[in-house]
Design an enzyme around this catalytic site. Structure first.
Site: not given
Ligand code: LLP
Length: 370
Positions: A360, A320-323
């Site tokens: 995050n 779910p991490i924005c990377e």
């Protein structure tokens, strides 16, 4: 079980420790556990009870090891950037050995030892320039790596060693890298070590301590085929290739001790597809298991339970991490997934939880032990 959640199989850990002890003790080799691999108190406790020492790389790791009950005479302190406070803490706790990585550090350890009125045992970490042939980011024994004394620094130390009156320079330390599966690499290390022992004895004292680091790799591709690494073959390689037989030989193993006892349970949040891919979006990410993002590491991923449809599909298993690098498995073959399915990421006991991040706003769940 709340997910994402690390789960540790203590029977596997204890059997690993048993086989490790069998193979090391018959050669009288001493093993320190590299605390950085996993410092959960329950894990440290089992390792301490099985008689290993602790290899620490910070003041906090030393404190955790002492709190777990490791005797200070079984604790060693390594690391390329020890702070003055950490050195003072290590010395005041009378740990067994400081592995020094450079001239300025040796001078600093000497000064702090003097201020405490103590003589401190040190070993010199040398950079043997042996290629561990592992991932570039976990190679440590090449001259381009920051670790250990170079020959330039070592020669300077030889010139001033008599001024360092609060150091007892007992021996040598090496660590060439991690996840090494080809035992010939350790044979190459031994060949260098044999030469360095002669060099040490010419320029310092009789060598009474030799630490050959860690690095033994595990089978990430097929963990069930090799739940316990081949410690017998590992130690036999050193036994066969070290020429000097009357030295106390130490190792500091991390991954091979704890990797296979740990699993990461994670839930499928969403299944979605693009024009070219199917994605399983899970509730674990690079914040729980950084290894794939950092080293392109492979971890085997299993479906947990009974599949709704057994037709195998290929999914990129993403967190779910924005990377974009937050992908725990590419083209993983799994049965058709639904929201709420549970996946198990294997071989996560080492450098999984210990490298987890809060990025995050991630919160760490308590691990379970079975
Ligand atoms: N001794 C020293 C001085 C070390 O730097 C290390 C690991 C060890 C022993 C233990 O090595 P092991 O037996 O675990 O290979 N985060 C990376 C691994 C970094 C290893 C750092 N040093 C990974 O997840 O692959």
């Amino acid at each position: 079980m709340n997910t994402p959640c690390f789960s540790y199989d203590m029977a596997i850990l204890n059997e690993t420790l048993h086989q490790l002890n069998d193979a090391s003790s018959k050669r009288n080799y001493k093993v320190h556990y590299a605390v950085k691999a996993n410092y959960n108190p329950q894990i440290l406790d089992a390792i301490m009870l099985n008689g290993l020492g602790a290899d620490c790389v910070s003041g906090r790791e030393i404190a955790w090891a002492l709190e777990a009950g490791f005797n200070s005479d079984k604790v060693v302190f390594a690391g390329v950037g020890k702070s003055d406070e950490e050195i003072a803490y290590a010395i005041s706790n009378d740990i067994a050995m400081i592995h020094c990585e450079g001239l300025q550090e040796a001078i600093t350890v000497n000064e702090i030892a003097k201020s405490q009125g103590k003589i401190v045992n040190i070993a010199l970490r040398l950079n043997p320039n042996v290629n561990a042939n592992t991932h570039a980011k976990i190679t440590t024994g090449l001259s381009e790596n920051k670790f250990g004394f170079s020959v330039i620094e070592l020669n300077k130390l030889i010139l001033m060693k008599d001024q360092l009156t609060n150091l007892n320079i007992q021996g040598l330390h090496f660590h060439i890298g991690s996840q090494i599966r080809d035992l010939n690499i350790f044979k190459s290390l031994c060949e260098k070590v044999n030469d360095y022992i002669r060099f040490f004895e010419l320029n310092f004292n009789t060598l009474s301590y030799l630490n050959l680091g860690g690095g033994l790799g595990v089978n990430y591709d097929n963990p069930d085929a090799e739940l316990i690494p081949d410690f017998e073959a590992y130690f036999a390689t050193f036994e066969a290739n070290l020429l000097e037989k009357n030295i106390e030989v130490h190792f500091e193993l991390g991954r091979s001790v704890v990797a296979q006892c740990g699993k990461l349970y994670t839930k499928v949040l969403y299944v979605k597809e693009s024009e070219t891919k199917k994605f399983a979006v899970i509730d674990a990410g690079m914040t729980e298991l950084l290894r794939p993002a950092l080293y392109d590491a492979y971890h085997h991923i299993d479906f947990n339970g009974i599949a709704f449809k057994s037709d195998v599909q290929k999914y990129d298993v993403v967190g779910p991490i924005c990377e974009s690098s937050d992908c725990l498995g590419k083209d993983v073959q799994l049965p058709e997934l639904r929201r709420g399915d549970i996946l198990v990421i294997r071989s996560c006991g080492a450098y999984g939880e210990s490298m987890s991040l809060n990025y995050n706003g991630r919160i760490k769940q308590a691990a379970v032990y079975c």
